[in-house]
Design a protein around this motif. Structure first.
Motif, PDB file in Angstrom:
ATOM      1  N   TYR A  79       0.750  -1.387   0.251  1.00 16.57           N
ATOM      2  CA  TYR A  79       0.207   0.220  -0.028  1.00 16.57           C
ATOM      3  C   TYR A  79       0.660   1.188  -0.379  1.00 16.57           C
ATOM      4  O   TYR A  79       0.248   2.264   0.339  1.00 16.57           O
ATOM      5  CB  TYR A  79      -0.811  -0.082   0.822  1.00 16.57           C
ATOM      6  N   PHE A  80       1.657   1.151   0.025  1.00 14.70           N
ATOM      7  CA  PHE A  80       2.650   2.663  -0.067  1.00 14.70           C
ATOM      8  C   PHE A  80       4.042   2.040  -1.311  1.00 14.70           C
ATOM      9  O   PHE A  80       4.074   3.252  -1.966  1.00 14.70           O
ATOM     10  CB  PHE A  80       4.023   2.563   1.032  1.00 14.70           C
ATOM     11  N   SER A  81       5.031   1.545  -1.276  1.00 15.28           N
ATOM     12  CA  SER A  81       5.937   1.329  -2.357  1.00 15.28           C
ATOM     13  C   SER A  81       5.408   1.003  -3.571  1.00 15.28           C
ATOM     14  O   SER A  81       6.147   1.963  -4.340  1.00 15.28           O
ATOM     15  CB  SER A  81       7.417   0.704  -1.482  1.00 15.28           C
ATOM     16  N   ILE A  82       4.959  -0.103  -3.371  1.00 15.21           N
ATOM     17  CA  ILE A  82       4.890   0.146  -5.152  1.00 15.21           C
ATOM     18  C   ILE A  82       3.776   0.851  -5.760  1.00 15.21           C
ATOM     19  O   ILE A  82       4.189   1.402  -7.227  1.00 15.21           O
ATOM     20  CB  ILE A  82       3.644  -1.848  -5.164  1.00 15.21           C
ATOM     21  N   PRO A  83       2.304   1.675  -5.065  1.00 16.49           N
ATOM     22  CA  PRO A  83       2.283   2.623  -5.670  1.00 16.49           C
ATOM     23  C   PRO A  83       2.908   3.508  -5.322  1.00 16.49           C
ATOM     24  O   PRO A  83       3.119   3.807  -7.188  1.00 16.49           O
ATOM     25  CB  PRO A  83       0.640   2.350  -5.004  1.00 16.49           C
ATOM     26  N   PHE A  84       3.495   4.377  -5.397  1.00 11.81           N
ATOM     27  CA  PHE A  84       4.302   5.087  -5.405  1.00 11.81           C
ATOM     28  C   PHE A  84       5.450   5.353  -6.455  1.00 11.81           C
ATOM     29  O   PHE A  84       5.713   5.437  -7.204  1.00 11.81           O
ATOM     30  CB  PHE A  84       5.090   5.390  -4.040  1.00 11.81           C
ATOM     31  N   LEU A 102      -0.033  11.220  -8.159  1.00 10.11           N
ATOM     32  CA  LEU A 102      -1.129  11.440  -6.870  1.00 10.11           C
ATOM     33  C   LEU A 102      -2.139  10.292  -7.178  1.00 10.11           C
ATOM     34  O   LEU A 102      -2.727   9.447  -6.218  1.00 10.11           O
ATOM     35  CB  LEU A 102      -2.032  12.723  -6.559  1.00 10.11           C
ATOM     36  N   VAL A 103      -3.106  11.055  -8.125  1.00 10.53           N
ATOM     37  CA  VAL A 103      -4.188   9.949  -8.946  1.00 10.53           C
ATOM     38  C   VAL A 103      -4.052   8.228  -9.154  1.00 10.53           C
ATOM     39  O   VAL A 103      -4.838   7.256  -8.919  1.00 10.53           O
ATOM     40  CB  VAL A 103      -4.779  10.436  -9.947  1.00 10.53           C
ATOM     41  N   LEU A 104      -2.373   8.074  -9.494  1.00  7.66           N
ATOM     42  CA  LEU A 104      -2.018   7.133  -9.982  1.00  7.66           C
ATOM     43  C   LEU A 104      -2.228   6.352  -8.833  1.00  7.66           C
ATOM     44  O   LEU A 104      -2.215   4.862  -8.825  1.00  7.66           O
ATOM     45  CB  LEU A 104      -0.696   6.777 -10.670  1.00  7.66           C
ATOM     46  N   VAL A 105      -1.414   6.489  -7.698  1.00  8.53           N
ATOM     47  CA  VAL A 105      -1.531   5.891  -6.188  1.00  8.53           C
ATOM     48  C   VAL A 105      -2.285   6.057  -5.545  1.00  8.53           C
ATOM     49  O   VAL A 105      -2.483   4.815  -5.376  1.00  8.53           O
ATOM     50  CB  VAL A 105      -0.407   7.570  -5.301  1.00  8.53           C
ATOM     51  N   PRO A 192      -3.188  11.297  -0.899  1.00 11.46           N
ATOM     52  CA  PRO A 192      -3.657  10.447  -2.000  1.00 11.46           C
ATOM     53  C   PRO A 192      -3.539   8.604  -1.143  1.00 11.46           C
ATOM     54  O   PRO A 192      -4.348   8.178  -1.050  1.00 11.46           O
ATOM     55  CB  PRO A 192      -2.781   9.581  -2.998  1.00 11.46           C
ATOM     56  N   PHE A 193      -2.886   8.676  -0.282  1.00 15.21           N
ATOM     57  CA  PHE A 193      -1.934   7.752   0.744  1.00 15.21           C
ATOM     58  C   PHE A 193      -3.138   7.225   1.995  1.00 15.21           C
ATOM     59  O   PHE A 193      -4.034   6.609   1.872  1.00 15.21           O
ATOM     60  CB  PHE A 193      -0.864   7.261   1.233  1.00 15.21           C
ATOM     61  N   VAL A 194      -3.498   9.043   2.117  1.00 13.78           N
ATOM     62  CA  VAL A 194      -5.187   9.169   3.296  1.00 13.78           C
ATOM     63  C   VAL A 194      -5.438   8.683   3.501  1.00 13.78           C
ATOM     64  O   VAL A 194      -6.654   7.646   3.853  1.00 13.78           O
ATOM     65  CB  VAL A 194      -4.649  10.227   4.891  1.00 13.78           C
ATOM     66  N   PHE A 195      -5.979   9.599   2.037  1.00 15.85           N
ATOM     67  CA  PHE A 195      -7.451   8.814   0.925  1.00 15.85           C
ATOM     68  C   PHE A 195      -8.071   7.047   0.901  1.00 15.85           C
ATOM     69  O   PHE A 195      -9.338   7.085   0.993  1.00 15.85           O
ATOM     70  CB  PHE A 195      -7.798   9.748   0.152  1.00 15.85           C
ATOM     71  N   ALA A 196      -7.269   7.132   0.328  1.00 19.69           N
ATOM     72  CA  ALA A 196      -6.672   5.223   0.035  1.00 19.69           C
ATOM     73  C   ALA A 196      -6.964   4.324   0.944  1.00 19.69           C
ATOM     74  O   ALA A 196      -8.479   3.874   1.001  1.00 19.69           O
ATOM     75  CB  ALA A 196      -5.630   5.062  -0.785  1.00 19.69           C
ATOM     76  N   ALA A 197      -6.383   4.490   2.009  1.00 20.49           N
ATOM     77  CA  ALA A 197      -6.389   3.997   3.602  1.00 20.49           C
ATOM     78  C   ALA A 197      -7.268   3.748   3.889  1.00 20.49           C
ATOM     79  O   ALA A 197      -8.066   3.383   4.432  1.00 20.49           O
ATOM     80  CB  ALA A 197      -4.899   4.335   4.231  1.00 20.49           C
ATOM     81  N   THR A 198      -8.416   5.436   4.477  1.00 15.99           N
ATOM     82  CA  THR A 198      -9.568   5.435   4.678  1.00 15.99           C
ATOM     83  C   THR A 198     -10.215   4.304   4.304  1.00 15.99           C
ATOM     84  O   THR A 198     -11.445   4.024   4.418  1.00 15.99           O
ATOM     85  CB  THR A 198      -9.626   7.278   4.823  1.00 15.99           C
ATOM     86  N   LEU A 199     -10.244   5.225   2.590  1.00 17.63           N
ATOM     87  CA  LEU A 199     -11.823   4.584   1.827  1.00 17.63           C
ATOM     88  C   LEU A 199     -11.461   3.111   1.495  1.00 17.63           C
ATOM     89  O   LEU A 199     -11.993   2.043   2.180  1.00 17.63           O
ATOM     90  CB  LEU A 199     -11.655   4.876   0.541  1.00 17.63           C
TER      91      LEU A 199
END
Length: 211
Positions: A79-84, A102-105, A192-199
């Motif tokens: 959820y972090f290194s690969i998407p980034f 950021l959208v891609l992340v 993007p990380f916080v939004f994705a993690a929350t969703l």
């Protein structure tokens, strides 16, 4: 001699078998620490880029490792290194804007969860979901700490030379503007990380409640 050979084999198996990814990343981080201590210019930009870009690519050596449901592995890689990393590579290839990266992340974080869920839904569904919950909480906590720390230190710092090395586009910016950009940069990266993690956290709770 036999005992020494057996101990060597066990150590080799641990470092280059089960814990291959952690071993290589530890060596890279140690190289950065050594570079920082021994070189007075503190030019860490190439080393940091190396860690960010090469860490996920090490997975090519161990394709099965991508499916790991280890909590630390998922929080750092899945959820972090690969998407980034993938977003950076695509952004460089397409010469795209920061907004697209950021959208891609965000999309890649969701995609990783979906793919992992499909793979684990029959055998390790609950383990995967529960481990994902903790991993996503770790990511949210990490970025809260990073943003809060950057806000505090941004007010106190007067030397942003390392920040300018990491992001060269700010090299000619005045100190007061750099102070604002310093805080804003960490806030933007965290979005993007916080939004994705929350969703995903909401989706996981919904799936578990629906069970």
């Amino acid at each position: 001699m036999n005992r020494l050979a057996i101990s060597y084999k066990k150590m080799y198996s641990l470092l280059f078998g089960k814990y291959l990814l952690w071993s290589i990343n530890s060596l890279m981080l140690l190289s950065i620490a050594f570079r920082y201590v021994t070189i007075t210019t503190t030019d860490l930009y190439p080393s940091l880029i190396m860690v960010v870009l090469l860490s996920p690519l090490i997975l090519i050596i161990r394709i099965k490792a991508i499916l790991s449901t280890n909590i630390l592995f998922m929080s750092f890689y899945t959820y972090f290194s690969i998407p980034f990393t993938i977003s950076i590579i695509i952004g460089l290839l397409l010469n795209s804007s920061i907004q697209l990266s950021l959208v891609l992340v965000f999309i890649l974080c969701l995609s990783n969860f979906y793919i992992m869920y499909i793979i684990n839904r029959k055998k390790n569904r609950n383990t995967f979901l529960n481990h994902s919950k903790i991993s996503l909480d770790i990511i949210r906590l990490a970025f809260v700490v990073i943003v809060a720390t950057s806000a505090i230190y941004g007010k106190l710092l007067n030397d942003f030379s390392l920040f300018k090395q990491l992001i060269p586009i700010f090299s000619g910016t005045e100190t007061e503007q750099l102070r604002s950009y310093f805080q804003l940069t960490f806030q933007i990266i965290s979005v993007p990380f916080v939004f994705a993690a929350t969703l995903l956290r909401i989706v996981i709770d919904w799936i578990l409640l629906k069970k």
